[in-house]
Scaffold this active site. Sequence first.
Site, PDB file in Angstrom:
ATOM      1  N   LYS A  58       0.816  -1.216   0.000  1.00  0.00           N
ATOM      2  CA  LYS A  58       0.000   0.000   0.000  1.00  0.00           C
ATOM      3  C   LYS A  58       0.851   1.268   0.000  1.00  0.00           C
ATOM      4  O   LYS A  58       0.354   2.346  -0.343  1.00  0.00           O
ATOM      5  CB  LYS A  58      -0.965   0.007   1.184  1.00  0.00           C
ATOM      6  CG  LYS A  58      -0.323   0.070   2.551  1.00  0.00           C
ATOM      7  CD  LYS A  58      -1.374  -0.002   3.655  1.00  0.00           C
ATOM      8  CE  LYS A  58      -0.750   0.002   5.033  1.00  0.00           C
ATOM      9  NZ  LYS A  58      -0.034   1.256   5.333  1.00  0.00           N
ATOM     10  N   ASP A  59       2.119   1.161   0.376  1.00  0.00           N
ATOM     11  CA  ASP A  59       3.019   2.321   0.391  1.00  0.00           C
ATOM     12  C   ASP A  59       3.772   2.514  -0.927  1.00  0.00           C
ATOM     13  O   ASP A  59       4.484   3.506  -1.086  1.00  0.00           O
ATOM     14  CB  ASP A  59       4.057   2.178   1.511  1.00  0.00           C
ATOM     15  CG  ASP A  59       3.447   2.206   2.896  1.00  0.00           C
ATOM     16  OD1 ASP A  59       2.415   2.882   3.070  1.00  0.00           O
ATOM     17  OD2 ASP A  59       3.992   1.558   3.804  1.00  0.00           O
ATOM     18  N   THR A 100      -5.774   8.000  13.535  1.00  0.00           N
ATOM     19  CA  THR A 100      -5.486   7.302  12.279  1.00  0.00           C
ATOM     20  C   THR A 100      -4.548   8.149  11.442  1.00  0.00           C
ATOM     21  O   THR A 100      -4.604   9.380  11.490  1.00  0.00           O
ATOM     22  CB  THR A 100      -6.758   7.004  11.470  1.00  0.00           C
ATOM     23  OG1 THR A 100      -6.379   6.458  10.193  1.00  0.00           O
ATOM     24  CG2 THR A 100      -7.581   8.260  11.236  1.00  0.00           C
ATOM     25  N   SER A 127      -4.582   7.985   8.210  1.00  0.00           N
ATOM     26  CA  SER A 127      -5.110   7.855   6.849  1.00  0.00           C
ATOM     27  C   SER A 127      -6.309   8.761   6.560  1.00  0.00           C
ATOM     28  O   SER A 127      -7.313   8.728   7.276  1.00  0.00           O
ATOM     29  CB  SER A 127      -5.512   6.391   6.630  1.00  0.00           C
ATOM     30  OG  SER A 127      -6.351   6.233   5.533  1.00  0.00           O
ATOM     31  N   ARG A 140      -8.098   8.245   3.981  1.00  0.00           N
ATOM     32  CA  ARG A 140      -9.089   7.258   3.528  1.00  0.00           C
ATOM     33  C   ARG A 140      -9.964   6.811   4.698  1.00  0.00           C
ATOM     34  O   ARG A 140     -11.201   6.760   4.595  1.00  0.00           O
ATOM     35  CB  ARG A 140      -8.354   6.048   2.931  1.00  0.00           C
ATOM     36  CG  ARG A 140      -9.248   4.838   2.678  1.00  0.00           C
ATOM     37  CD  ARG A 140      -8.434   3.624   2.273  1.00  0.00           C
ATOM     38  NE  ARG A 140      -7.531   3.171   3.310  1.00  0.00           N
ATOM     39  CZ  ARG A 140      -7.879   2.393   4.341  1.00  0.00           C
ATOM     40  NH1 ARG A 140      -9.137   2.000   4.481  1.00  0.00           N
ATOM     41  NH2 ARG A 140      -6.993   2.023   5.246  1.00  0.00           N
ATOM     42  N   ARG A 141      -9.326   6.483   5.818  1.00  0.00           N
ATOM     43  CA  ARG A 141     -10.090   6.058   6.987  1.00  0.00           C
ATOM     44  C   ARG A 141     -10.901   7.217   7.553  1.00  0.00           C
ATOM     45  O   ARG A 141     -12.065   7.047   7.934  1.00  0.00           O
ATOM     46  CB  ARG A 141      -9.142   5.502   8.054  1.00  0.00           C
ATOM     47  CG  ARG A 141      -8.498   4.176   7.675  1.00  0.00           C
ATOM     48  CD  ARG A 141      -7.495   3.762   8.717  1.00  0.00           C
ATOM     49  NE  ARG A 141      -6.824   2.504   8.373  1.00  0.00           N
ATOM     50  CZ  ARG A 141      -5.551   2.235   8.641  1.00  0.00           C
ATOM     51  NH1 ARG A 141      -4.805   3.153   9.242  1.00  0.00           N
ATOM     52  NH2 ARG A 141      -5.025   1.088   8.298  1.00  0.00           N
ATOM     53  N   ARG A 151       0.766   9.250  14.122  1.00  0.00           N
ATOM     54  CA  ARG A 151       1.979   8.791  13.450  1.00  0.00           C
ATOM     55  C   ARG A 151       2.783   7.882  14.366  1.00  0.00           C
ATOM     56  O   ARG A 151       2.506   7.748  15.541  1.00  0.00           O
ATOM     57  CB  ARG A 151       2.829  10.005  13.035  1.00  0.00           C
ATOM     58  CG  ARG A 151       2.163  10.961  12.049  1.00  0.00           C
ATOM     59  CD  ARG A 151       1.991  10.344  10.676  1.00  0.00           C
ATOM     60  NE  ARG A 151       3.210   9.680  10.226  1.00  0.00           N
ATOM     61  CZ  ARG A 151       4.279  10.300   9.742  1.00  0.00           C
ATOM     62  NH1 ARG A 151       4.271  11.616   9.606  1.00  0.00           N
ATOM     63  NH2 ARG A 151       5.337   9.627   9.352  1.00  0.00           N
ATOM     64  N   VAL A 175       3.638   0.869  15.207  1.00  0.00           N
ATOM     65  CA  VAL A 175       2.452   0.278  15.839  1.00  0.00           C
ATOM     66  C   VAL A 175       2.536   0.343  17.362  1.00  0.00           C
ATOM     67  O   VAL A 175       1.557   0.666  18.041  1.00  0.00           O
ATOM     68  CB  VAL A 175       2.266  -1.185  15.367  1.00  0.00           C
ATOM     69  CG1 VAL A 175       1.164  -1.867  16.166  1.00  0.00           C
ATOM     70  CG2 VAL A 175       1.951  -1.227  13.883  1.00  0.00           C
ATOM     71  N   GLN A 176       3.721   0.068  17.914  1.00  0.00           N
ATOM     72  CA  GLN A 176       3.877   0.072  19.372  1.00  0.00           C
ATOM     73  C   GLN A 176       3.637   1.475  19.949  1.00  0.00           C
ATOM     74  O   GLN A 176       3.009   1.621  20.994  1.00  0.00           O
ATOM     75  CB  GLN A 176       5.284  -0.425  19.755  1.00  0.00           C
ATOM     76  CG  GLN A 176       5.465  -1.931  19.641  1.00  0.00           C
ATOM     77  CD  GLN A 176       5.440  -2.412  18.194  1.00  0.00           C
ATOM     78  OE1 GLN A 176       5.821  -1.683  17.282  1.00  0.00           O
ATOM     79  NE2 GLN A 176       5.009  -3.642  17.993  1.00  0.00           N
ATOM     80  N   ARG A 205       1.729   3.791  18.646  1.00  0.00           N
ATOM     81  CA  ARG A 205       0.291   4.072  18.538  1.00  0.00           C
ATOM     82  C   ARG A 205      -0.486   3.389  19.654  1.00  0.00           C
ATOM     83  O   ARG A 205      -1.390   3.968  20.261  1.00  0.00           O
ATOM     84  CB  ARG A 205      -0.228   3.632  17.169  1.00  0.00           C
ATOM     85  CG  ARG A 205       0.445   4.354  16.013  1.00  0.00           C
ATOM     86  CD  ARG A 205      -0.095   3.883  14.678  1.00  0.00           C
ATOM     87  NE  ARG A 205       0.786   4.271  13.580  1.00  0.00           N
ATOM     88  CZ  ARG A 205       0.515   4.121  12.308  1.00  0.00           C
ATOM     89  NH1 ARG A 205      -0.636   3.581  11.939  1.00  0.00           N
ATOM     90  NH2 ARG A 205       1.376   4.481  11.378  1.00  0.00           N
ATOM     91  N   CYS A 264      -0.490   7.730  -2.644  1.00  0.00           N
ATOM     92  CA  CYS A 264      -0.719   6.854  -1.497  1.00  0.00           C
ATOM     93  C   CYS A 264      -1.436   7.568  -0.350  1.00  0.00           C
ATOM     94  O   CYS A 264      -2.024   6.923   0.508  1.00  0.00           O
ATOM     95  CB  CYS A 264       0.614   6.311  -0.983  1.00  0.00           C
ATOM     96  SG  CYS A 264       1.600   5.440  -2.218  1.00  0.00           S
TER      97      CYS A 264
END
Length: 310
Positions: A81-82, A125, A127, A129-130, A147, A150-151, A153, A238
């Site tokens: 996706k990137d 988020t 995004s 899109r989201r 930003r 994952v950890q 966030r 993107c």
Amino acid sequence: MERIVIGTRGSVLALWQANYVKESLRKAYPNWQVELKIVKTKGDKILDVPLAKIGGKGLFTKELETLLLENVIDIAVHSLKDVPVEFIDGLGLAAITKREDVRDSFLSSAYKDIESLPKGARVGTTSLRRTMQLKRLRSDLDCISLRGNVQTRLKRLEDGEFDAIILAQAGVNRLEIKGVKYVLPLEFMIPAMGQAALGVECKRDSEIYEKLAFLNDTNSLFETSCEREFVKTLEGGCQVPIGVNAVFKQGCITLRAILGLPSGEEILEDSIESKVESVEDCQNLGRALALKFIALGAKDILIRAQNWEF
């Protein structure tokens, strides 16, 4: 013994992805010595600005592509996706791997789903899109740029900065993250192009380019080729509010797409279905749906979305 260097970003998820490809190569070519090289991209360095405001293409790929061209690395592993839909001369996708779950997931410490969030709830988020699709359902939600890896966030959610955050379910599954309250159905949240697949990039004239083809998954190749052609035809990058998802079953692709303003207004949504037998058929289908969107004013909406004030 042939030495192969895989370029990757340094997040836990990016390293999982690179190690997945590394182990696959070791099994297929036991005589290869495969190692990783961690690279920081522009998107990794600028963490205090929403992605859409940074601008430019290849926020998470450009530095890796430069190293490919300079022969510092042999392969770059990306979240598909990137990966921009247009490639630098000399580079290309040698393989697209089997997809994980393409959906997005809802994580919250206190609420079970989006409908149960209080008015004005803070949803994190990265995004547009989201954000667009969340706002369509709940215009009162305060969608805030989130930003970091994952950890980071998850820690910000745990610390109470957000009432909920949205992550890609693929990353949640790969990292075995617990605490997902709700996986968002495709009918509500259409994913990004290429979501949940890995793209393996290489120089086209490299001796190993063709040797990477075993990593290809036919379903994933067909679906993502369709999605990427849709975005390419729209000339969308993107970081624009476009959701597009193709499902390949029994020789037929169903393609659904959505785009609109980040506020959840002026949304276009449509779908198309056709039998396909080749990547070219898939690209033609993606192009056909994009042209329908263009006829309805999609390009004007995307221009306004790119100039959106956050």
